[in-house]
Design an enzyme around this catalytic site. Structure first.
Site, mmCIF file in Angstrom:
data_model
loop_
_atom_site.group_PDB
_atom_site.id
_atom_site.type_symbol
_atom_site.label_atom_id
_atom_site.label_comp_id
_atom_site.label_asym_id
_atom_site.label_seq_id
_atom_site.Cartn_x
_atom_site.Cartn_y
_atom_site.Cartn_z
ATOM 1 N N ASP A 137 26.836 -36.493 5.983
ATOM 2 C CA ASP A 137 25.751 -36.044 6.863
ATOM 3 C C ASP A 137 24.417 -36.645 6.443
ATOM 4 O OD1 ASP A 137 24.505 -34.702 8.942
ATOM 5 O OD2 ASP A 137 24.343 -32.808 7.859
ATOM 6 N N HIS A 180 23.906 -24.836 2.817
ATOM 7 C CA HIS A 180 25.264 -25.226 2.472
ATOM 8 C C HIS A 180 25.274 -26.211 1.308
ATOM 9 C CE1 HIS A 180 23.682 -27.750 5.819
ATOM 10 N NE2 HIS A 180 24.027 -28.730 4.994
ATOM 11 N N ASP A 280 15.742 -27.534 4.147
ATOM 12 C CA ASP A 280 16.625 -28.008 5.199
ATOM 13 C C ASP A 280 17.507 -26.886 5.722
ATOM 14 O OD1 ASP A 280 17.917 -30.415 6.601
ATOM 15 O OD2 ASP A 280 19.629 -29.393 5.704
ATOM 16 N N GLU A 322 12.213 -26.738 7.742
ATOM 17 C CA GLU A 322 12.891 -27.574 8.733
ATOM 18 C C GLU A 322 13.628 -26.628 9.663
ATOM 19 O OE1 GLU A 322 16.158 -29.880 10.562
ATOM 20 O OE2 GLU A 322 16.487 -28.419 8.974
#
Length: 639
Positions: A137, A180, A280, A322
């Site tokens: 990612d 995560h 994030d 974010e």
């Protein structure tokens, strides 16, 4: 302000017993100042477990404080004396992947002169920490928060780069993924190995009963290549929550141990010299059945508590949220109600970015004016990051109610924008790529560099270059004139287009966002001084905006941006009221000449005003109007 309890001071004293007395006193003052924010937030999330967690956090903060370098201690004091440093009108951000910009961290240091030439004061290096091998990612599947990607260097290299940037007046910004970890992270591996302590770091369900109930209200982030939000793990004999990808395991923030782990990571990165942490996927960190599991109240309590820990140990560090969410949700990431001014210092103004591209496609500012007016005010101690684009795709976050209020159908307008920017709409010069089309919802996001979306790849005549340069100048003038921290994505300053070979790199073939993440074209950058070229014209225009902006106190971020009523649907007015007088910005979002009434200039005390960008005095013509050329921009201040 309630002082911290004696037992917390005792914890700090135990850690700092060998420190000079004045340092101990400084830490104690910060502890008293920020403890209430910490306690209120932790109690809201963890209840009775908050007290033990606070003791652990104070020990961590004291340890990080003791280990902090003298240079960073000095920066803490400097930032404490000037808490609004990041709101200054001279701020300019630049965002890039270190490897695609320069090669590695040492090579980035070699490009500082280029950044200073542009006027950069804030450098966001995209994911630097060690990700999983293979698909990751874009680096957001972190396997180790305490190691730099091996191809980029080491933590020592990161420290050295941060120090060089500080000397040049540039603050280092980096990502901290909170929602995560990679499935290969040590916590996940320990969970698979049967450690119950680490199993509780994740959401693991024995069967599909609860996941199916959650799925009823969960949107899919990547419907093309990662449908669903849960993945079966044979080793755990259960279903793991995986919002983004099967190899990105959502962490369980209801577990106090998870909070402690991330607080320690924040302190560790702060001591490497990082000045801004981009939080994030912050919107996703707390889950609640029956919701979309975004923007839950606990998200803001968690952020407030993390911020309080950082303020105690390393107050030079800022948090940037974010959160790419609806405007009414977005303002909460800068602090509303009980969290006013206590959460993130900075947040992305996603709505402004979306409205810029909407205005350019529709050649109409009506929707943008209404939508931007509807965003509630944010605390004066915080600010926005404004940007024309970023590393991610553009999702058309058009609020249905905003669209309806100006006579549009929100879904149809989103479809128009996707058609326009993918080049399907008749006459569109844009050459973006459709990203993650969802046939169930009709959602189509768009990938593409700012230049490719502005028509660079479709040019067939010399006059087309004027339109491309005009659109790029206008887009950057809007982000520069809104206030906050304008951030330029790498390559946009020299009008780089989509990378035609984006799919050829390993791991990129299924993700066309790599089209707008090309490697920096340093040969093209050599044209930045040549005004006969598109790169030279775009670079010069951007540099002029930066210089003009830095001389206008009106653009200090604590001064709110207002959107007055439109006089012409093709001209977006933005007003900033400063004690030195008003600044009225006019943006012609069309390819035609458009008027602005002279009587409205008089209304703002700007008859015979000076355009800060050109230095010229602006007077209405014989028809009583000021005329703006195609994609024209005026920044009007009193003489």
């Amino acid at each position: 302000m309630r002082p911290a309890p004696p037992e917390l001071h005792a914890e700090a004293h135990h850690v700092l017993r060998d420190q000079p007395r004045h340092q101990v006193e400084l830490f104690e003052l910060r502890l008293d100042r920020w403890w209430q924010d910490l306690d209120d937030a932790l109690t809201a999330v963890y209840g009775p477990a908050a007290a033990d967690l606070e003791r652990r956090l104070v020990r961590m903060a004291a340890t990080a404080f003791a280990e902090r370098s003298p240079d960073l201690h000095r920066l803490d004091l400097q930032r404490t004396l000037d808490p609004g440093w990041f709101q200054d009108e001279s701020m300019l951000g630049y965002a890039c992947f270190a490897d695609r910009f320069a090669g590695d961290l040492t090579a980035v240091a070699g490009k500082i002169d280029y950044l200073r030439e542009l006027g950069v004061t804030y450098l966001h290096l995209m994911p630097l920490l060690q990700p999983r091998d293979g698909d990751n990612d874009g680096g957001y599947a972190v396997a180790d928060y305490r190691r730099v990607r091996t191809d980029l260097g080491t933590m020592d290299d990161l420290q050295a780069l941060a120090a060089e940037l500080r000397k040049a007046g540039i603050s280092l910004v980096m990502d901290l993924v909170l929602n995560h970890v990679a499935a290969e992270h040590a916590w996940a591996q320990a969970a698979r190995d049967g450690d119950p302590h680490y199993r509780d770091y994740f959401y693991v369900f024995p069967d599909r009963t609860e996941p199916d109930r959650y799925e009823q209200t969960l949107p899919e982030v990547f419907p093309d290549f990662a449908p669903g939000s849960f993945t079966h793990s044979p080793e755990l004999d259960g279903w793991v929550w995986t919002t983004f990808n099967s190899w990105q395991w959502d962490v369980n923030w209801t577990n106090p141990d998870v909070f402690a782990e991330y607080a320690d990571i924040v302190l560790f990165l702060a001591n490497q010299g990082v000045q801004v942490l981009r939080l994030d996927a912050i919107a996703f960190v707390f889950k609640r059945m029956g919701t979309n599991c975004q923007n839950q109240p606990e998200v803001h309590a968690i952020t407030q508590a993390l911020r309080a820990v950082a303020r105690i140990a390393c107050p030079a560090v800022l948090f940037k949220a974010e959160a790419i969410v609806a405007p009414q949700d977005l303002v909460h990431y800068l602090g509303q109600g009980a969290h006013h001014g206590k959460v993130s210092d900075i947040a992305y103004h996603n709505s402004l970015m979306v409205q810029i591209w909407s205005m350019l496609a529709a050649q109409d500012a009506t929707l943008a004016a209404h939508a931007l007016r509807a965003i509630p005010p944010v605390p004066a101690t915080t600010t926005w990051v404004t940007y024309a684009r970023c590393h991610d795709d553009i999702g058309w976050a058009i609020d249905a109610a905003d669209a309806a209020a100006v006579g549009l159908n929100g879904f149809e307008h989103q479809r128009f924008l996707s058609d326009y920017y993918s080049g399907l709409y008749p006459g569109s010069p844009a050459r973006g790529l459709v990203f993650q089309e969802n046939p169930d919802t009709g959602d189509r996001r768009i990938s593409g560099t700012a230049a490719s979306l502005s028509g660079l790849d479709a040019m067939t005549a010399p006059a087309d270059a004027d339109l491309v340069v005009g659109r790029l100048f206008l887009a950057h003038a809007i982000i520069m004139g809104w206030g906050g921290i304008p951030v330029v994505w790498m390559g946009d300053e020299i009008a780089m287009s989509n990378d035609p070979h984006w799919a050829e790199e390993p791991g990129h073939g299924d993700d066309n966002r790599w089209a707008h993440r090309p490697r920096m074209d340093w040969d093209r950058a050599q044209q930045r001084g040549d005004s006969s070229t598109v790169p030279g014209r775009v670079f010069a225009g951007l540099r002029h905006l930066v210089r003009t902006r830095s001389a206008l106190p009106h653009l200090q971020a604590s001064v709110a941006a207002e959107v007055p009523l439109l006089s012409d649907p093709g001209v977006l007015p933005v007003l900033r009221r400063h004690p030195l007088g008003p600044l009225l910005e006019l943006f012609n979002v069309t390819a035609d000449w458009r008027p602005f009434p002279g009587w409205r200039l008089a209304e703002y005390g700007l008859t015979g005003a000076r355009d800060a960008l050109s230095g010229e005095h602006i007077y209405p013509g014989s028809d009583g109007n000021v005329w703006l050329h195609p994609y024209g921009v005026l920044w009007l201040v009193p003489e």
